[in-house]
Design a protein around this motif. Structure first.
Motif, PDB file in Angstrom:
ATOM      1  N   LEU A 378      -0.987   5.525  -1.363  1.00 34.12           N
ATOM      2  CA  LEU A 378       0.677   5.004  -1.613  1.00 34.12           C
ATOM      3  C   LEU A 378       0.752   3.781  -1.305  1.00 34.12           C
ATOM      4  N   THR A 379       0.544   3.081  -0.845  1.00 33.76           N
ATOM      5  CA  THR A 379       0.620   1.781   0.294  1.00 33.76           C
ATOM      6  C   THR A 379       1.003   0.632  -1.343  1.00 33.76           C
ATOM      7  N   LEU A 380      -0.445   1.128  -2.216  1.00 33.71           N
ATOM      8  CA  LEU A 380      -0.331   0.052  -3.498  1.00 33.71           C
ATOM      9  C   LEU A 380       1.160   0.940  -4.613  1.00 33.71           C
ATOM     10  N   ALA A 381       1.583   1.985  -4.043  1.00 33.77           N
ATOM     11  CA  ALA A 381       3.238   2.631  -5.057  1.00 33.77           C
ATOM     12  C   ALA A 381       4.000   1.789  -4.581  1.00 33.77           C
ATOM     13  N   LYS A 382       3.761   1.811  -3.352  1.00 37.71           N
ATOM     14  CA  LYS A 382       5.398   1.431  -2.782  1.00 37.71           C
ATOM     15  C   LYS A 382       5.265  -0.517  -3.163  1.00 37.71           C
ATOM     16  N   ALA A 383       4.433  -1.108  -3.217  1.00 36.17           N
ATOM     17  CA  ALA A 383       3.890  -2.512  -3.947  1.00 36.17           C
ATOM     18  C   ALA A 383       4.431  -2.518  -4.665  1.00 36.17           C
ATOM     19  N   ILE A 384       4.138  -1.690  -6.356  1.00 34.84           N
ATOM     20  CA  ILE A 384       4.956  -1.999  -7.138  1.00 34.84           C
ATOM     21  C   ILE A 384       5.541  -1.892  -7.350  1.00 34.84           C
ATOM     22  N   VAL A 385       6.949  -0.118  -6.893  1.00 38.77           N
ATOM     23  CA  VAL A 385       8.188  -0.175  -7.167  1.00 38.77           C
ATOM     24  C   VAL A 385       8.841  -1.290  -6.197  1.00 38.77           C
ATOM     25  N   GLU A 386       8.135  -2.164  -4.813  1.00 39.92           N
ATOM     26  CA  GLU A 386       9.254  -3.025  -4.665  1.00 39.92           C
ATOM     27  C   GLU A 386       9.367  -4.145  -4.768  1.00 39.92           C
ATOM     28  N   LYS A 387       8.175  -4.667  -6.333  1.00 40.74           N
ATOM     29  CA  LYS A 387       7.770  -5.644  -6.932  1.00 40.74           C
ATOM     30  C   LYS A 387       8.646  -5.823  -8.193  1.00 40.74           C
ATOM     31  N   HIS A 388       8.747  -4.445  -8.716  1.00 41.76           N
ATOM     32  CA  HIS A 388      10.001  -3.800  -9.442  1.00 41.76           C
ATOM     33  C   HIS A 388      11.605  -4.518  -8.881  1.00 41.76           C
ATOM     34  N   GLY A 389      11.929  -4.236  -7.864  1.00 40.68           N
ATOM     35  CA  GLY A 389      12.555  -4.633  -6.898  1.00 40.68           C
ATOM     36  C   GLY A 389      13.564  -3.187  -6.942  1.00 40.68           C
ATOM     37  N   GLY A 390      12.594  -2.258  -6.777  1.00 39.85           N
ATOM     38  CA  GLY A 390      13.149  -0.507  -6.374  1.00 39.85           C
ATOM     39  C   GLY A 390      12.715  -0.489  -5.381  1.00 39.85           C
ATOM     40  N   SER A 391      12.813   1.487  -5.014  1.00 38.95           N
ATOM     41  CA  SER A 391      12.611   1.058  -3.225  1.00 38.95           C
ATOM     42  C   SER A 391      11.769   2.547  -3.529  1.00 38.95           C
ATOM     43  N   ILE A 392      11.318   3.214  -2.463  1.00 41.56           N
ATOM     44  CA  ILE A 392      10.572   4.725  -2.714  1.00 41.56           C
ATOM     45  C   ILE A 392      10.365   4.538  -1.188  1.00 41.56           C
ATOM     46  N   THR A 393      11.489   6.314  -1.137  1.00 37.09           N
ATOM     47  CA  THR A 393      11.727   7.028   0.222  1.00 37.09           C
ATOM     48  C   THR A 393      10.446   8.289   0.100  1.00 37.09           C
ATOM     49  N   VAL A 394      10.385   8.968   1.524  1.00 36.26           N
ATOM     50  CA  VAL A 394      10.117  10.305   1.054  1.00 36.26           C
ATOM     51  C   VAL A 394      10.613  11.529   2.022  1.00 36.26           C
ATOM     52  N   GLU A 395      10.627  12.734   1.610  1.00 41.51           N
ATOM     53  CA  GLU A 395      11.336  13.360   2.485  1.00 41.51           C
ATOM     54  C   GLU A 395      10.325  15.146   1.971  1.00 41.51           C
ATOM     55  N   SER A 396       9.827  15.408   3.466  1.00 42.90           N
ATOM     56  CA  SER A 396       8.677  16.074   3.470  1.00 42.90           C
ATOM     57  C   SER A 396       8.959  17.414   4.444  1.00 42.90           C
ATOM     58  N   THR A 397       8.925  18.804   4.074  1.00 42.71           N
ATOM     59  CA  THR A 397       8.831  19.592   5.574  1.00 42.71           C
ATOM     60  C   THR A 397       7.946  20.275   4.956  1.00 42.71           C
ATOM     61  N   LEU A 398       6.286  20.928   6.126  1.00 42.92           N
ATOM     62  CA  LEU A 398       6.165  21.176   6.739  1.00 42.92           C
ATOM     63  C   LEU A 398       5.181  22.237   5.907  1.00 42.92           C
ATOM     64  N   ASN A 399       4.331  22.572   5.022  1.00 38.31           N
ATOM     65  CA  ASN A 399       3.733  23.843   4.316  1.00 38.31           C
ATOM     66  C   ASN A 399       5.035  24.166   3.238  1.00 38.31           C
TER      67      ASN A 399
END
Length: 414
Positions: A378-399
């Protein structure tokens, strides 16, 4: 006052003071000439009255004292009682008194001319000063932008007095410091780039050898269950090591800014279909499904291989945290300004304690220790997205599941 440290401010105030002083002197001269003019008007008026009285057979012995002798309060009272009934009061219209009307018109015109000239001089002086000041700041703004765009030789003239020169001097110090820092940063990145390249070559050789040795051992029929089990585990760990090393090298290259993106206009549906095909075998073996919904016309200007890497890491993470019969959805949509990729699963979700740390390098949740992850995807994914000028966010609900949102501005497509 600190404002007067500036030589140009002092010059401006001096010019304004000179203009005001000149206007006061001119006003005094005007008052002097207007007083003499008024005196002439009064004398002319008195001459006319004296002539009128003389024609009424009043002797000069009575007329002359009327204009030259000192008048008493009694004289003033009697005169007022005599003339007030005829309308000759302080509120009488100036037009009925030609001398007063003439004096008023002349004084009004002169005062207007003086006010206009003084105002014009002041406004011209202020205009010239602020135009000069504006050009100076405009030039400074252009120099700052030029510095930001790479011209490291830009410096401001700071050999004058005042706050502005002090500001320019501080900017020069900052620019020198930034230039030194940028140079050092480039040297560090170049060193890191070379080091990464060396490590990559050094690791590939023993890793390839270990995989080859493991394959040779696997081909041998030992008829030993324990040895065969160790061989399988060894193979899995070697593959995991290779995956981790590759991701570490990719992330390090991104951190060192040693990657030049080969951008082109990519059809997102084709790109995402390639990701789905890549994970179809695993999804089928684990009895999971991957659904894709994407309009065929959506196009993103990007490096397809790197975006594929980022999305693959997120989907791998989704499959790692889902069970049989769970589903991973990939949605791609666009707005007038954004291209949005949504990756959603209905798996175990992320614990609220971990949600703020999932993009942190090597972060491993205490709630998911049974998962065979590396903590770097996920760290690599975030770095790649930001390298393209984008952003990455996450939402989650347990189970209940997790949703990742990847957004890319369309401005990057220009």
């Amino acid at each position: 006052m600190r404002i007067f440290i500036n030589h140009n401010i002092r010059k401006l105030f001096s010019m304004v003071s000179i203009i005001l002083l000149c206007s006061i002197l001119i006003a005094q001269v005007m008052v002097y000439f207007m007083t003499n003019q008024y005196k002439k008007e009064i004398i002319t008026h008195d001459y006319a009255i004296a002539g009128y009285l003389y024609q009424q057979d009043i002797t000069t012995d009575h007329i002359v004292p009327a204009f030259t002798s000192k008048k008493s309060i009694e004289d003033y009272t009697i005169g007022r009682k005599l003339l007030q009934p005829t309308g000759y009061t302080e509120s009488i219209n100036n037009k009925l008194l030609p001398e007063i009307q003439s004096f008023h018109e002349k004084f009004e015109i002169l005062a207007l001319i003086l006010s206009f000239v003084v105002s014009l001089l002041l406004l011209t002086t202020l205009f010239i000063f602020f135009v000069w000041q504006d050009r100076k700041f405009e030039k400074a703004s252009e120099d700052i932008l030029s510095f930001m765009y790479g011209n490291k030789d830009i410096r401001f003239s700071d050999n004058e007095e005042g706050i502005v020169s002090q500001l320019f001097s501080s900017i020069n110090v900052m620019a020198t410091s930034l230039t030194a820092h940028i140079t050092k940063e480039k040297q560090t990145k170049e060193f890191l780039k070379n080091t990464i390249s060396d490590i990559s070559h050094q690791l590939k050789t023993p890793l390839t050898a270990l995989k080859m040795y493991n394959e040779i051992v696997q081909e041998e029929n030992t008829n030993n269950v324990v040895v065969d089990s160790f061989n399988i585990k060894s193979c899995n760990q070697l593959e995991r090591m290779e995956y981790l090393i590759q991701n570490l090298l990719k992330l390090s290259r991104l951190d060192a800014d040693a990657i030049e993106l080969a951008k082109s206009n990519c059809l997102m549906k084709d790109l995402l279909e390639g990701v789905v095909i890549g994970f179809s075998t695993r999804a089928k073996s684990e009895n999971k499904s991957i659904m894709l919904m994407c309009n065929s016309h959506i196009m993103l200007n990007c490096d397809g291989d790197w975006i594929l890497e980022a999305i693959s890491n997120i989907i791998k993470n989704a499959l790692d945290h889902t069970v049989s019969r769970n589903e991973v959805q990939i949605l791609c949509d666009e707005t007038p300004v954004l291209i949005c990729i949504t990756i959603k699963d209905n798996g175990s979700g992320i614990h609220p304690e971990d949600i703020h740390y999932i993009f942190k390098r090597f972060y491993r949740s205490r709630f998911s220790k049974e998962k065979d992850g590396t903590g770097i995807g996920l760290t690599l994914a975030k770095a790649i997205v930001e390298k393209h000028g984008g952003s990455i966010t996450v939402e989650s609900t347990l189970n209940q599941g997790t949703t990742f949102y990847l957004t890319f501005p369309k401005l990057t497509n220009l």
